[in-house]
Write a protein that holds these residues in place. Sequence first.
Motif, PDB file in Angstrom:
ATOM      1  N   VAL A 148     -68.425 117.775 -59.952  1.00  0.00           N
ATOM      2  CA  VAL A 148     -69.922 118.389 -60.384  1.00  0.00           C
ATOM      3  C   VAL A 148     -70.676 118.420 -58.916  1.00  0.00           C
ATOM      4  O   VAL A 148     -71.958 118.502 -58.537  1.00  0.00           O
ATOM      5  CB  VAL A 148     -70.578 117.439 -61.101  1.00  0.00           C
ATOM      6  N   GLY A 149     -70.154 117.890 -57.657  1.00  0.00           N
ATOM      7  CA  GLY A 149     -70.798 118.246 -56.353  1.00  0.00           C
ATOM      8  C   GLY A 149     -71.184 116.962 -55.618  1.00  0.00           C
ATOM      9  O   GLY A 149     -71.965 117.021 -54.676  1.00  0.00           O
ATOM     10  N   VAL A 150     -71.143 115.813 -56.416  1.00  0.00           N
ATOM     11  CA  VAL A 150     -71.731 114.758 -55.700  1.00  0.00           C
ATOM     12  C   VAL A 150     -70.946 114.529 -54.354  1.00  0.00           C
ATOM     13  O   VAL A 150     -69.771 114.407 -54.341  1.00  0.00           O
ATOM     14  CB  VAL A 150     -71.631 113.761 -56.630  1.00  0.00           C
ATOM     15  N   PRO A 151     -71.773 114.257 -53.024  1.00  0.00           N
ATOM     16  CA  PRO A 151     -71.244 114.088 -51.813  1.00  0.00           C
ATOM     17  C   PRO A 151     -70.476 112.783 -51.957  1.00  0.00           C
ATOM     18  O   PRO A 151     -70.718 111.777 -52.688  1.00  0.00           O
ATOM     19  CB  PRO A 151     -72.336 113.928 -51.066  1.00  0.00           C
ATOM     20  N   ASP A 152     -69.332 112.718 -51.153  1.00  0.00           N
ATOM     21  CA  ASP A 152     -68.370 111.730 -51.055  1.00  0.00           C
ATOM     22  C   ASP A 152     -69.038 110.555 -50.333  1.00  0.00           C
ATOM     23  O   ASP A 152     -69.647 110.646 -49.374  1.00  0.00           O
ATOM     24  CB  ASP A 152     -67.058 112.009 -50.372  1.00  0.00           C
ATOM     25  N   SER A 153     -68.862 109.161 -51.133  1.00  0.00           N
ATOM     26  CA  SER A 153     -69.395 108.124 -50.331  1.00  0.00           C
ATOM     27  C   SER A 153     -68.441 106.790 -50.852  1.00  0.00           C
ATOM     28  O   SER A 153     -67.857 107.208 -51.937  1.00  0.00           O
ATOM     29  CB  SER A 153     -71.162 107.871 -50.586  1.00  0.00           C
ATOM     30  N   PHE A 154     -68.946 105.680 -50.447  1.00  0.00           N
ATOM     31  CA  PHE A 154     -68.341 104.486 -50.919  1.00  0.00           C
ATOM     32  C   PHE A 154     -68.547 104.323 -52.473  1.00  0.00           C
ATOM     33  O   PHE A 154     -67.668 103.728 -53.011  1.00  0.00           O
ATOM     34  CB  PHE A 154     -68.919 103.358 -49.995  1.00  0.00           C
ATOM     35  N   PHE A 155     -69.746 104.593 -52.672  1.00  0.00           N
ATOM     36  CA  PHE A 155     -70.047 104.259 -54.208  1.00  0.00           C
ATOM     37  C   PHE A 155     -69.568 105.343 -55.135  1.00  0.00           C
ATOM     38  O   PHE A 155     -69.309 105.082 -56.256  1.00  0.00           O
ATOM     39  CB  PHE A 155     -71.586 104.340 -54.358  1.00  0.00           C
ATOM     40  N   THR A 156     -69.401 106.605 -54.735  1.00  0.00           N
ATOM     41  CA  THR A 156     -68.557 107.366 -55.626  1.00  0.00           C
ATOM     42  C   THR A 156     -66.857 107.239 -55.802  1.00  0.00           C
ATOM     43  O   THR A 156     -66.409 107.435 -56.868  1.00  0.00           O
ATOM     44  CB  THR A 156     -68.570 108.858 -54.951  1.00  0.00           C
ATOM     45  N   ALA A 157     -66.434 106.638 -54.646  1.00  0.00           N
ATOM     46  CA  ALA A 157     -64.908 106.232 -54.819  1.00  0.00           C
ATOM     47  C   ALA A 157     -64.802 105.023 -55.278  1.00  0.00           C
ATOM     48  O   ALA A 157     -63.531 104.663 -55.827  1.00  0.00           O
ATOM     49  CB  ALA A 157     -64.420 106.154 -53.161  1.00  0.00           C
ATOM     50  N   LEU A 158     -65.867 104.030 -55.206  1.00  0.00           N
ATOM     51  CA  LEU A 158     -65.626 102.568 -55.847  1.00  0.00           C
ATOM     52  C   LEU A 158     -64.992 102.540 -57.379  1.00  0.00           C
ATOM     53  O   LEU A 158     -64.060 101.553 -57.428  1.00  0.00           O
ATOM     54  CB  LEU A 158     -67.196 101.834 -55.721  1.00  0.00           C
ATOM     55  N   PRO A 159     -65.343 103.414 -58.327  1.00  0.00           N
ATOM     56  CA  PRO A 159     -64.844 103.225 -59.474  1.00  0.00           C
ATOM     57  C   PRO A 159     -63.249 103.350 -59.629  1.00  0.00           C
ATOM     58  O   PRO A 159     -62.486 102.631 -60.607  1.00  0.00           O
ATOM     59  CB  PRO A 159     -65.349 104.636 -60.261  1.00  0.00           C
ATOM     60  N   VAL A 160     -62.622 104.058 -58.485  1.00  0.00           N
ATOM     61  CA  VAL A 160     -61.090 104.143 -58.454  1.00  0.00           C
ATOM     62  C   VAL A 160     -60.738 102.602 -58.372  1.00  0.00           C
ATOM     63  O   VAL A 160     -59.684 102.485 -59.279  1.00  0.00           O
ATOM     64  CB  VAL A 160     -60.722 105.230 -57.694  1.00  0.00           C
TER      65      VAL A 160
END
Length: 209
Positions: free
Chosen positions: A45-57
């Motif tokens: 959906v186009g959310v910029p990559d960041s620590f918080f977007t990768a954290l759920p993995v």
Amino acid sequence: MTIPTVTPDIEQVLKHNRKAWAKHVTGRVVLGLALIALSYVLYLVGVPDSFFTALPVPVGFFVLLFLLIRTRRGRRLTACERVLRTYPLEYRTRVDKKSEQWLLLGTVFTVRVSIRGQHGAPLMRAINASTVRRWPKGAEDGGAWVAGDLPFGGVMIVPGTNDMLFMQPSDWQKFADEREQADPSRSARAQQAGLTQLVEKEPNITHFY
């Protein structure tokens, strides 16, 4: 306090706890996969990559890893069934929860199940058979049904709910002499029930492979 007159149906108790186990495991699997998928959805959906977007993995990965460790090492449903098919159920009029400890294998409760007015019941290390961590609702409101030979271990069933806990002595070594000196028929019964060794042990993650 009114003592229940109807002994729990073993098959119903086992069925209830298997369903609770399956529901708990399914919920953790769904949660873990959803967390892993969330980062991918955010990327789409186009959310910029960041620590918080990768954290759920990594969080989702650890949810699944810990679930795998617990279900691979945990044998309590099978252990409970062996006990219930070996020993008769007896009603104990008092249940006291002394403490609880959060461990990887589950929440370990220290309990004493006894008959009011009698002393000497050992402190037991109890773990919910369904893998759920919470203390069963109503477990201290009255007594409980118990099967087993407590210096070896046993099973506690909460009246009315059929929630089940697998128990072995909190201090396993304290009762080593009693277990070793038990008469042959008693030892054979404990062997049949799978209670001659400590069943539930905290897994060592460094040895998990």
